[in-house]
Design a protein around this motif. Structure first.
Motif, short mmCIF file in Angstrom:
data_model
loop_
_atom_site.label_atom_id
_atom_site.label_comp_id
_atom_site.label_asym_id
_atom_site.label_seq_id
_atom_site.Cartn_x
_atom_site.Cartn_y
_atom_site.Cartn_z
N ASP A 174 -42.81 -25.10 24.97
CA ASP A 174 -42.68 -26.52 24.66
C ASP A 174 -41.83 -27.25 25.69
O ASP A 174 -42.13 -28.37 26.08
N ALA A 178 -43.04 -30.28 28.14
CA ALA A 178 -42.38 -31.59 28.09
C ALA A 178 -41.90 -32.01 29.48
O ALA A 178 -42.05 -33.18 29.87
N PRO A 533 -43.03 -38.92 27.59
CA PRO A 533 -42.28 -37.67 27.80
C PRO A 533 -41.02 -37.60 26.96
O PRO A 533 -40.59 -36.52 26.55
N HIS A 536 -41.71 -36.16 23.67
CA HIS A 536 -41.87 -34.70 23.73
C HIS A 536 -40.50 -34.02 23.86
O HIS A 536 -40.25 -32.99 23.21
N LEU A 537 -39.63 -34.58 24.69
CA LEU A 537 -38.31 -33.99 24.85
C LEU A 537 -37.52 -34.07 23.54
O LEU A 537 -36.84 -33.12 23.14
N ASP A 540 -38.86 -31.61 21.09
CA ASP A 540 -38.39 -30.26 21.41
C ASP A 540 -36.96 -30.07 20.95
O ASP A 540 -36.61 -29.04 20.37
#
Length: 951
Positions: A174, A178, A533, A536-537, A540
């Protein structure tokens, strides 16, 4: 060429040419074997040797790949797949420091101790192995190789400021995805390299980086094992990794192995940190630059002398401890775990009855768990393979074909294709095993073809997702001059070129209303693109956040810190709620699914922790019949049931059934069946949320403040609320059910027919005034008569008019620790004559001799208020079943008397014979008056029956 046998340890840091030196030495002999740590590196070395000597004399052997020409001279293998007993002229083992690895170390240690070339043997690796190699191998020679270029630390650097030809290293799939997505947005794209990729996919991604289509590489620590790439800078996005059992910080020598990929040949390299990784400590950075690390003292070891007579003998041999103090017993590997798992099955033991069968079982257990679903799934798979091999000597073609066919689908996203690739590796491994399938060449070609198709599809998806070719070309031509730069700080503020455009709250973007016009539109569009992004970060980071950072509200909301990220919704069962996430559409389905999974994990663990007694009860297979059905009712009602709702079921339970239920902490109270442990504030808070969800309430009632024995009953509370809150409404107030049961224990020994007065200890445990206690008792079905009398002695002070209980009342925990006898006494009052025997002495007022001053006051005596309580022949809010002890309805009002209740006269007095009520307080008598029939609705009737019988 030296004819004598020679063992050399070639040690030094990265970029010293050790692997290149070994290849040159091997090609100087007629035959040779080289063992490498990764199949990706094995494929790279194989291609290099084939380019020099041609494919007809070079073999490639890994767990999933076997290319063996008839005239093979040189074997390129993974260390695990190295052939034994061949006696090659030359033998080399690369990355020998992996002897200390907890997962694979025992394999490298075995090669260090036993693998030899007839003329020359090389061990390549870190200088930290010098001491242990010298101790274990007599006569070994050492060759020190120096790094050909310098390696320096450049400190922290944002990804947006990263130089071209850089590699960013992450330690989870992941995280890698990311970062690659972020680089695509800001830099035009990145290649992705991970150990889980097939050689074909990895080579395609590396080629894209090497030929300049992209200038950035995002990789796992797989690049640390000898992969030769043109990298100028290595940036660590994290300094911790999950090693299969726990998250741990990377050791300096591990960081150096990866950082050493920067700078190849004579080109200098740099390393640093980025993202959430903090700066390296100065001593760590210096150690990496100067190649100074703590020497390795212990090597992992597992015996190579295996006994195949029986399964137990094989397990015992594998668990043998080493004799040398340098060697330590390796922790249980997957193959040994699988062997032990299958050894516990009678059918497997019956099959593995001879040495050949035990050897076959061990070979099957060594199939790697490529899928990584669970140990149980892997054990089931290898059990089936072993059964086929043992019965027919082959894996059936039709079964093999079904397994391969269902994976031969190049559609789907990155995760789907990655899973299929992991699954096909199992069947590629099976096809590579000699004699396991009928047509080895066919199945090797078939599984390889499927793997290649999946690899190509995965490369395509990776490129589509992480590479914007047009942007990449433009950025390179403009020499990385970005048009707009958007950032999100730790407070969630989104800025584009320094201008504030909104906030990111959890996973929802809130635009700033201050900006207007075309400029605001442009800035907001840039922010939306930059947030992809960031989503996504954040997803995570949220997925890896501890449960302590997540909480639920009493209205069912789910919070991450101060931000709402979802809400609870009703599931199929009250204790199995589902979640609805608050994620913007721009974040994508991947982010939404990751947030949903994390929240579901959180609430599932929260339910499991707070309602562990209920879950244990539901899983108890020893409960049968009525006890199992009653347990289901308890679980269904989240641990609390008013006794009147299940009066008939309780009566049908025999003592064995009740005993079995009591072992789970269930208390059969006079008014409520409940689990005392579940009355604590945390379970109560969650129980009310789950109950509100299951009942479809629009507004969830809040839990009472912790620590209160009684609370106002309130008006308009939903039916069933007080029970779920751990209280019972009686009169104007509601009393906590565990304290109510303690009160019932006190009242059980009182003469409820003749009447009794409220005592100080009754007021103490309820924390009520006398008037409040009177209202409570009326709510429980008693008639209260108020009176006054002369104060003849100093009375014990009543409890203060407060709801909290400080000294006398016990907490919920003390309720859970009450002796079993107290619980049994509750049931005794219903089912069998009470154990209370003997006559109560008549209470006589104590006469005191008054002084002169007191005589003056005697003319106007001080008066005290008292209450006398008698059973009214009913209970407030009694349920439809006879004798069911119930409390007042949440909304107020009285239910009709149960069937068979004794008729009442005016004022609630029982009809028929009985003592005439006298004025003033009723004194307890040694014998209760005779009566034709004891009121069946009186919850303490059994105690009276016991007294009557005794009389």
């Amino acid at each position: 060429m030296a004819a004598e046998k020679q063992i050399t340890a070639v040690l030094g840091p990265t970029n010293t040419g050790k692997t290149h030196y070994a290849i040159e030495r091997m090609l100087g002999y007629r035959t040779g074997v080289i063992g490498l740590p990764l199949r990706l590196l094995a494929r790279e070395v194989y291609d290099r040797i084939v380019a020099v000597r041609g494919p007809s004399v070079v073999a490639l052997v890994t767990g999933e790949e076997r290319i063996v020409p008839p005239r093979t001279q040189y074997w390129v293998c993974t260390v695990e797949a190295m052939p034994e007993g061949m006696g090659p002229d030359f033998l080399a083992i690369d990355e020998i420091q992996l002897c200390a690895d907890p997962e694979r170390g025992h394999v490298f240690t075995d090669r260090l101790l036993r693998a030899r070339g007839t003329h020359e043997t090389l061990f390549l690796g870190s200088d930290t192995m010098r001491g242990v190699i010298a101790d274990l191998i007599p006569g070994v020679q050492f060759m020190r190789r120096e790094r050909m270029s310098t390696l320096s630390y450049s400190g922290p650097r944002k990804i947006s400021r990263m130089q071209p030809r850089s590699a960013v290293v992450g330690f989870s799939v992941d995280n890698v995805y990311a970062i690659a997505e972020l680089i695509r947005r800001q830099k035009g794209g990145a290649a992705v390299v991970m150990g889980a990729l097939s050689p074909r996919t990895r080579n395609a991604q590396v080629e894209m980086y090497q030929n300049g289509d992209v200038d950035f590489l995002v990789a796992t620590d797989a690049i640390g094992m000898g992969l030769n790439l043109d990298i100028d800078h290595v940036a660590f996005s994290s300094l911790t990794k999950f090693d299969g059992r726990r998250m741990r910080p990377l050791a300096p020598n591990e960081l150096a192995q990866i950082a050493g990929r920067a700078g190849r040949g004579m080109s200098h390299g740099t390393f640093g940190v980025t993202g959430e990784a903090g700066p390296l400590h100065e001593e760590v950075a210096d150690a990496i630059m100067e190649h100074r690390f703590t020497p390795i003292k212990k090597l992992n070891w597992r015996s190579a002398r295996l006994e195949f007579g029986t399964i137990d003998a094989l397990i015992a041999a594998l668990e043998t401890s080493p004799d040398d103090p340098i060697l330590v017993k390796a922790r249980e590997a997957d193959d040994l775990w699988a062997l032990k798992s299958l050894a516990g099955q009678a059918e497997i033991r019956a099959r593995a009855s001879d040495a050949a069968s035990v050897r076959l079982l061990w070979d099957v257990c060594r199939i790697p768990d490529f899928r990584g679903i669970s140990h149980a799934e892997h054990a089931s798979l290898i059990e089936g393979i072993f059964a086929y091999l043992h019965e027919a000597g082959r894996v059936p073609n039709d079964w093999m074909a079904r397994q391969v066919r269902r994976l031969d689908r190049p559609d789907g996203d990155i995760d789907t294709l990655s899973k299929r690739l992991a699954f096909i590796r199992t069947w590629t491994y099976v096809a590579q095993r000699k004699g396991w399938v009928d047509d080895e060449n066919h199945w090797r070609g078939e599984t390889r073809a499927v793997e290649d198709r999946l690899s190509d599809a995965l490369h395509e998806r990776l490129t589509q997702r992480f590479v914007d070719r047009r942007t990449s070309v433009l950025l390179r031509r403009l020499k990385q001059k970005e048009a707009l730069l958007a950032e999100v700080n730790d407070n969630g503020e989104v800025t584009v070129e320094g201008e504030f455009v909104g906030r990111l709250e959890g996973f929802r973007f809130s635009a700033d209303k201050a900006e207007t016009g075309q400029e605001a539109k442009t800035l907001q569009q840039a922010a939306i693109k930059a947030l992809a992004p960031q989503f996504h970060l954040r997803a995570d980071r949220f997925y890896n956040a501890p449960d302590t950072e997540i909480d639920f509200t009493e209205q069912g909301g789910l919070m991450w810190g101060e931000h709402a990220v979802g809400k609870l919704v009703a599931g199929a069962e009250p204790m199995k709620p589902l979640v609805d996430v608050f994620v913007d559409e721009e974040a994508g389905t991947d982010v939404a699914e990751k947030v949903r999974r994390r929240l579901q994990h959180f609430i599932d663990r929260k339910v499991a922790a707070l309602f562990e007694p209920l879950l244990n009860l539901s899983r108890d297979e020893e409960l049968t019949g009525l006890a199992r059905g009653f347990a289901y009712r308890i679980v269904e009602n989240i641990g609390i049931i008013p006794r009147g709702d299940v009066a008939d079921e309780v009566k049908e339970l025999d003592q064995d059934a009740r005993g079995a239920l009591r072992k789970h902490g269930i208390r059969f109270g006079q008014f409520t069946i409940f689990m005392p442990l579940l009355l604590k504030p945390a379970p109560t808070r969650l129980r009310l949320v789950l109950w509100s969800l299951a009942n479809g309430l629009q507004e969830f009632p809040e839990a009472p403040p912790p620590g209160l024995v009684t609370v106002p009953a309130g008006q308009g509370a939903p039916r069933g609320y007080h029970a779920m809150a751990g209280y019972r409404a009686a009169g104007d107030r509601a009393i906590r059910i565990d304290m109510l049961e303690r009160l019932a224990d006190m009242l059980r020994v009182e003469d409820s027919r003749g009447g009794f007065e409220a005592k100080a200890d009754m007021l103490s445990i309820t924390g009520m005034t006398l008037e409040q206690f009177g209202d409570l008792m009326q709510g429980l079905g008693y008639k209260a008569e108020k009176g006054e009398r002369a104060k003849v002695k100093v009375a014990a002070e009543a409890a203060p008019a407060t709801d909290t209980e400080e000294d006398a009342a016990k907490t919920v925990e003390s309720a859970s620790a009450e002796p079993v006898q107290a619980d049994e006494s509750v049931e005794t009052s219903e089912d069998v004559p009470s154990a209370v025997e003997g006559e109560r002495p008549t209470e006589e007022p104590v006469a005191t001799e008054a002084s002169d001053s007191e005589a003056v006051d005697a003319a106007e005596p001080e008066m005290e208020v008292f209450f006398t309580f008698t059973w009214a022949g009913r209970q407030a809010n009694r349920g439809p079943r006879r004798g069911a002890p119930q409390g007042r309805r949440e909304q107020g009002g009285n239910a009709p008397r149960g069937k068979g209740a004794k008729p009442q006269g005016k004022g609630g007095k029982p009809k028929g014979k009985g003592p005439r009520r006298e004025s003033g307080p009723k004194q307890f008598q040694s014998r209760p008056p005779k009566q034709d029939k004891i009121d069946p609705d009186n919850p303490f009737a059994a105690a009276l029956m016991g007294l009557k019988t005794k009389d």
